[in-house]
Design an enzyme around this catalytic site. Sequence first.
Site, PDB file in Angstrom:
ATOM      1  N   THR A   4      24.687 126.836  55.696  1.00 13.37           N
ATOM      2  CA  THR A   4      24.695 125.633  55.260  1.00 13.37           C
ATOM      3  C   THR A   4      23.809 125.324  54.040  1.00 13.37           C
ATOM      4  OG1 THR A   4      23.141 125.176  57.153  1.00 13.37           O
ATOM      5  CG2 THR A   4      25.396 124.477  57.469  1.00 13.37           C
ATOM      6  N   THR A   5      22.727 126.125  53.926  1.00 15.25           N
ATOM      7  CA  THR A   5      21.619 126.328  52.795  1.00 15.25           C
ATOM      8  C   THR A   5      22.643 126.650  51.506  1.00 15.25           C
ATOM      9  OG1 THR A   5      19.756 126.623  54.076  1.00 15.25           O
ATOM     10  CG2 THR A   5      19.502 126.918  51.811  1.00 15.25           C
TER      11      THR A   5
ATOM     12  N   TYR B 239      30.298 117.962  64.983  1.00 19.15           N
ATOM     13  CA  TYR B 239      31.014 116.887  65.165  1.00 19.15           C
ATOM     14  C   TYR B 239      31.774 116.570  66.390  1.00 19.15           C
ATOM     15  CZ  TYR B 239      33.255 112.459  64.101  1.00 19.15           C
ATOM     16  OH  TYR B 239      33.781 111.243  64.039  1.00 19.15           O
TER      17      TYR B 239
ATOM     18  N   ILE C 149      15.359 133.173  59.941  1.00 14.90           N
ATOM     19  CA  ILE C 149      16.380 132.908  58.894  1.00 14.90           C
ATOM     20  C   ILE C 149      15.907 131.724  58.119  1.00 14.90           C
ATOM     21  CG2 ILE C 149      18.849 132.341  58.272  1.00 14.90           C
ATOM     22  CD1 ILE C 149      19.681 134.309  60.534  1.00 14.90           C
TER      23      ILE C 149
ATOM     24  N   ARG D  12      21.725 119.128  63.245  1.00 11.55           N
ATOM     25  CA  ARG D  12      22.583 119.052  62.156  1.00 11.55           C
ATOM     26  C   ARG D  12      24.253 118.871  62.975  1.00 11.55           C
ATOM     27  NH1 ARG D  12      20.522 120.227  56.585  1.00 11.55           N
ATOM     28  NH2 ARG D  12      22.547 120.118  55.991  1.00 11.55           N
TER      29      ARG D  12
ATOM     30  N   LYS E  41      20.212 132.817  65.751  1.00 16.52           N
ATOM     31  CA  LYS E  41      19.266 131.965  65.126  1.00 16.52           C
ATOM     32  C   LYS E  41      19.085 130.582  65.887  1.00 16.52           C
ATOM     33  CE  LYS E  41      18.990 129.414  60.696  1.00 16.52           C
ATOM     34  NZ  LYS E  41      19.600 129.154  59.166  1.00 16.52           N
TER      35      LYS E  41
ATOM     36  N   TYR F  87      24.349 130.700  66.166  1.00 16.38           N
ATOM     37  CA  TYR F  87      23.560 129.751  65.356  1.00 16.38           C
ATOM     38  C   TYR F  87      23.425 128.377  66.126  1.00 16.38           C
ATOM     39  CZ  TYR F  87      21.669 127.075  61.418  1.00 16.38           C
ATOM     40  OH  TYR F  87      21.207 126.292  60.557  1.00 16.38           O
TER      41      TYR F  87
END
Length: 297
Positions: free
Chosen positions: A44-45, A107, A203, A138, A161, A133
């Site tokens: 996402t980064t 979502y 990470i 988020r 992660k 992850y």
Amino acid sequence: MFSGSLVAIVTPMTADGGLDLPAWDRLLDFHAREGTHGIVVAGTTGESPTLSEDETAELTARAVERCRGKVKVIVGCGTHSTAGTVARTRSLSRLGVDAVMLVTPYYSRPPQEGLYRHFMAAAGASEVPVILYNVPSRTAVDLLPATIAHLARNPQFVAVKEATGSTKRAREIIDACPPGFTLLSGDDATAIELMAAGAHGVISVSANVAPRSMHDACAAALAGDWVKARAIDQILQPLHKELFVEANPIPVKWAVARMGLIGNAIRLPLVELPTAHQDTVLRAMRTAGVTLEERAA
């Protein structure tokens, strides 16, 4: 298999919105020089929601070629759709990467059984190890320790992660999972404390800006030198905080641009860092000893 400072790398873009591949090569070389242990492409980064599968594949293939023998390469394949995640995992895992990383389906907020089946389906399509992850802030769904432990019985899953930043959660995961399954922090501000609780690395967003310091902090922690690890971490704490003054990766892309490594381009719906926050981020960068490009902010 995975430990130390791994960077959730930004994706450099041109002013017209395309991939800036020369800047991508510079970033990869920069991290290899600065001691980064692994590169996570299309997290996402890296603005993964805005990248096409072809763009992700191109970035990944270039990273594999450029980093071979120097830095491990992991590619983010997770989406909110199981079918889409399976398809991306199947194709991207064939590009020579060391692992794929799968975020929880965002979502839709599936129950734990749905998460288990989702990840098992994706793992079945992967030709390389899988890193889970969990970032509930988020995604609006939390992958619980019992579910991680259930998945970890399958040797295809090698790490998670964990981005809650909770040392209590870290210990629960370590206690529940089989030996050899790796916990990686997904939260820079608490990464060293998670390593003290048994995590093997991070990470990192901050590693985009201060890769050598993140490497040194993690190396000290892995060696059991907690005085050194915490001393470095204390210097980095303002950076860990201010790189989230706006939604990630808005501040970190601006910061990497101020280092002269990339241009300051980002894809909608994200926008450039507002002027009101730029001095705040600059101060944190200077505190961390980051070398800035000599130009006006």
